[in-house]
Design a protein around this motif. Structure first.
Motif, PDB file in Angstrom:
ATOM      1  N   SER A 243       0.774  -1.590   0.294  1.00  0.00           N
ATOM      2  CA  SER A 243      -0.162  -0.061  -0.072  1.00  0.00           C
ATOM      3  C   SER A 243       0.945   0.893  -0.248  1.00  0.00           C
ATOM      4  CB  SER A 243      -1.304   0.068   1.176  1.00  0.00           C
ATOM      5  OG  SER A 243      -1.711  -1.122   1.517  1.00  0.00           O
ATOM      6  N   GLU A 244       0.422   2.442  -0.655  1.00  0.00           N
ATOM      7  CA  GLU A 244       0.834   3.318  -0.370  1.00  0.00           C
ATOM      8  C   GLU A 244       1.028   3.978   0.671  1.00  0.00           C
ATOM      9  OE1 GLU A 244      -0.209   6.752  -3.207  1.00  0.00           O
ATOM     10  OE2 GLU A 244      -0.872   5.450  -4.923  1.00  0.00           O
ATOM     11  N   ASN A 245       2.475   4.828   1.688  1.00  0.00           N
ATOM     12  CA  ASN A 245       2.549   5.845   2.964  1.00  0.00           C
ATOM     13  C   ASN A 245       2.087   4.069   3.364  1.00  0.00           C
ATOM     14  OD1 ASN A 245       1.745   8.081   1.922  1.00  0.00           O
ATOM     15  ND2 ASN A 245      -0.480   7.713   2.133  1.00  0.00           N
ATOM     16  N   SER A 246       3.105   3.037   3.027  1.00  0.00           N
ATOM     17  CA  SER A 246       3.471   1.530   3.980  1.00  0.00           C
ATOM     18  C   SER A 246       4.747   2.530   4.788  1.00  0.00           C
ATOM     19  CB  SER A 246       4.105   0.850   3.421  1.00  0.00           C
ATOM     20  OG  SER A 246       2.539   0.197   3.442  1.00  0.00           O
ATOM     21  N   SER A 247       4.789   2.478   5.564  1.00  0.00           N
ATOM     22  CA  SER A 247       6.506   2.988   6.335  1.00  0.00           C
ATOM     23  C   SER A 247       7.291   1.745   6.278  1.00  0.00           C
ATOM     24  CB  SER A 247       5.864   2.826   7.815  1.00  0.00           C
ATOM     25  OG  SER A 247       5.110   2.037   8.930  1.00  0.00           O
ATOM     26  N   VAL A 248       8.381   1.526   7.079  1.00  0.00           N
ATOM     27  CA  VAL A 248       8.808  -0.109   7.498  1.00  0.00           C
ATOM     28  C   VAL A 248       8.818  -0.691   8.269  1.00  0.00           C
ATOM     29  CG1 VAL A 248      11.080  -0.867   8.195  1.00  0.00           C
ATOM     30  CG2 VAL A 248      11.033   1.268   6.974  1.00  0.00           C
ATOM     31  N   ALA A 249       8.312  -0.062   9.449  1.00  0.00           N
ATOM     32  CA  ALA A 249       7.375  -1.106  10.760  1.00  0.00           C
ATOM     33  C   ALA A 249       6.355  -1.887   9.722  1.00  0.00           C
ATOM     34  CB  ALA A 249       6.873  -0.087  11.621  1.00  0.00           C
ATOM     35  N   HIS A 250       5.503  -0.960   8.972  1.00  0.00           N
ATOM     36  CA  HIS A 250       4.510  -1.835   8.280  1.00  0.00           C
ATOM     37  C   HIS A 250       4.376  -3.245   7.662  1.00  0.00           C
ATOM     38  CE1 HIS A 250      -0.150  -1.664   7.031  1.00  0.00           C
ATOM     39  NE2 HIS A 250       0.567  -2.285   5.652  1.00  0.00           N
ATOM     40  N   LEU A 251       5.394  -2.911   6.956  1.00  0.00           N
ATOM     41  CA  LEU A 251       6.314  -3.460   6.173  1.00  0.00           C
ATOM     42  C   LEU A 251       6.756  -4.642   6.652  1.00  0.00           C
ATOM     43  CD1 LEU A 251       7.565  -4.373   3.474  1.00  0.00           C
ATOM     44  CD2 LEU A 251       9.368  -3.455   2.935  1.00  0.00           C
TER      45      LEU A 251
ATOM     46  N   PHE B 131       8.773   5.912   5.489  1.00  0.00           N
ATOM     47  CA  PHE B 131       7.709   5.472   4.468  1.00  0.00           C
ATOM     48  C   PHE B 131       8.669   5.539   3.502  1.00  0.00           C
ATOM     49  CE2 PHE B 131       5.425   7.920   7.576  1.00  0.00           C
ATOM     50  CZ  PHE B 131       3.986   7.318   7.402  1.00  0.00           C
ATOM     51  N   LEU B 132       7.929   3.995   2.762  1.00  0.00           N
ATOM     52  CA  LEU B 132       8.598   3.510   1.638  1.00  0.00           C
ATOM     53  C   LEU B 132       7.950   4.114   0.018  1.00  0.00           C
ATOM     54  CD1 LEU B 132       8.073   0.104   2.919  1.00  0.00           C
ATOM     55  CD2 LEU B 132      10.125   1.290   2.326  1.00  0.00           C
ATOM     56  N   ASN B 133       8.676   4.216  -0.543  1.00  0.00           N
ATOM     57  CA  ASN B 133       8.425   4.366  -1.587  1.00  0.00           C
ATOM     58  C   ASN B 133       8.332   3.874  -3.387  1.00  0.00           C
ATOM     59  OD1 ASN B 133       8.009   7.602  -1.056  1.00  0.00           O
ATOM     60  ND2 ASN B 133      10.027   7.628  -0.836  1.00  0.00           N
ATOM     61  N   GLN B 134       7.839   4.456  -4.317  1.00  0.00           N
ATOM     62  CA  GLN B 134       7.676   3.149  -5.292  1.00  0.00           C
ATOM     63  C   GLN B 134       9.128   3.000  -5.627  1.00  0.00           C
ATOM     64  OE1 GLN B 134       5.409   1.871  -7.133  1.00  0.00           O
ATOM     65  NE2 GLN B 134       6.767   1.200  -9.021  1.00  0.00           N
ATOM     66  N   GLY B 135       9.424   2.121  -6.247  1.00  0.00           N
ATOM     67  CA  GLY B 135      11.299   1.478  -6.479  1.00  0.00           C
ATOM     68  C   GLY B 135      11.911   1.388  -5.514  1.00  0.00           C
ATOM     69  N   ASP B 136      11.567   1.399  -4.249  1.00  0.00           N
ATOM     70  CA  ASP B 136      12.780   1.292  -3.037  1.00  0.00           C
ATOM     71  C   ASP B 136      13.175  -0.158  -3.452  1.00  0.00           C
ATOM     72  OD1 ASP B 136      13.136   4.153  -2.170  1.00  0.00           O
ATOM     73  OD2 ASP B 136      11.369   3.843  -0.139  1.00  0.00           O
ATOM     74  N   ASP B 137      14.596   0.357  -2.370  1.00  0.00           N
ATOM     75  CA  ASP B 137      15.920  -1.710  -2.152  1.00  0.00           C
ATOM     76  C   ASP B 137      15.931  -1.605  -1.089  1.00  0.00           C
ATOM     77  OD1 ASP B 137      17.018  -3.586  -2.910  1.00  0.00           O
ATOM     78  OD2 ASP B 137      18.261  -2.479  -4.415  1.00  0.00           O
ATOM     79  N   VAL B 138      14.947  -2.662  -0.752  1.00  0.00           N
ATOM     80  CA  VAL B 138      15.050  -2.883   0.893  1.00  0.00           C
ATOM     81  C   VAL B 138      15.736  -4.096   0.732  1.00  0.00           C
ATOM     82  CG1 VAL B 138      13.372  -3.150   2.801  1.00  0.00           C
ATOM     83  CG2 VAL B 138      13.008  -2.058   1.577  1.00  0.00           C
ATOM     84  N   LEU B 139      16.546  -4.608   1.863  1.00  0.00           N
ATOM     85  CA  LEU B 139      17.088  -5.004   2.627  1.00  0.00           C
ATOM     86  C   LEU B 139      16.982  -5.416   3.783  1.00  0.00           C
ATOM     87  CD1 LEU B 139      19.549  -7.233   1.483  1.00  0.00           C
ATOM     88  CD2 LEU B 139      21.678  -6.102   2.572  1.00  0.00           C
ATOM     89  N   ILE B 140      16.793  -6.107   3.993  1.00  0.00           N
ATOM     90  CA  ILE B 140      16.253  -6.875   5.622  1.00  0.00           C
ATOM     91  C   ILE B 140      17.264  -8.152   5.622  1.00  0.00           C
ATOM     92  CG2 ILE B 140      14.575  -7.635   7.487  1.00  0.00           C
ATOM     93  CD1 ILE B 140      12.405  -7.238   5.332  1.00  0.00           C
ATOM     94  N   ILE B 141      18.384  -7.414   6.976  1.00  0.00           N
ATOM     95  CA  ILE B 141      19.095  -8.569   7.563  1.00  0.00           C
ATOM     96  C   ILE B 141      19.149  -9.027   8.894  1.00  0.00           C
ATOM     97  CG2 ILE B 141      21.626  -9.168   8.209  1.00  0.00           C
ATOM     98  CD1 ILE B 141      22.050  -6.324   6.259  1.00  0.00           C
ATOM     99  N   GLN B 142      18.634 -10.689   8.957  1.00  0.00           N
ATOM    100  CA  GLN B 142      18.097 -11.154   9.670  1.00  0.00           C
ATOM    101  C   GLN B 142      19.845 -11.557  11.270  1.00  0.00           C
ATOM    102  OE1 GLN B 142      15.703 -12.480  10.960  1.00  0.00           O
ATOM    103  NE2 GLN B 142      16.445 -12.954  12.985  1.00  0.00           N
TER     104      GLN B 142
END
Length: 67
Positions: free
Chosen positions: A14-22, A51-62
């Motif tokens: 969804s638009e207006n999604s935060s990192v926490a929401h993701l 907040f996340l934007n169109q085309g963002d490249d997110v890396l989550i490291i455990q």
């Protein structure tokens, strides 16, 4: 809806999604992970306000234990 890349996989969120929401949508734990957007580390204190934007490249490291 916007399209982002999460750990090299495209996701629609969804638009207006935060990192926490993701992280909640992905059922990621709140502890023991690091998040970067477009190669910039996002501190945990900013997960709600970043907040996340169109085309963002997110890396989550455990974090893992080992020896």
């Amino acid at each position: 809806m916007i399209t982002i890349k999460v750990n090299n996989q495209f996701k629609e969120i969804s638009e207006n999604s935060s990192v926490a929401h993701l992280l909640h949508q992905l059922a990621q734990p709140e502890h023991g992970i690091a998040v970067a957007i477009n190669q910039k580390i996002i501190t945990k204190s900013n997960w709600e306000s970043q907040f996340l934007n169109q085309g963002d490249d997110v890396l989550i490291i455990q974090a893992t234990q080992g020896g």
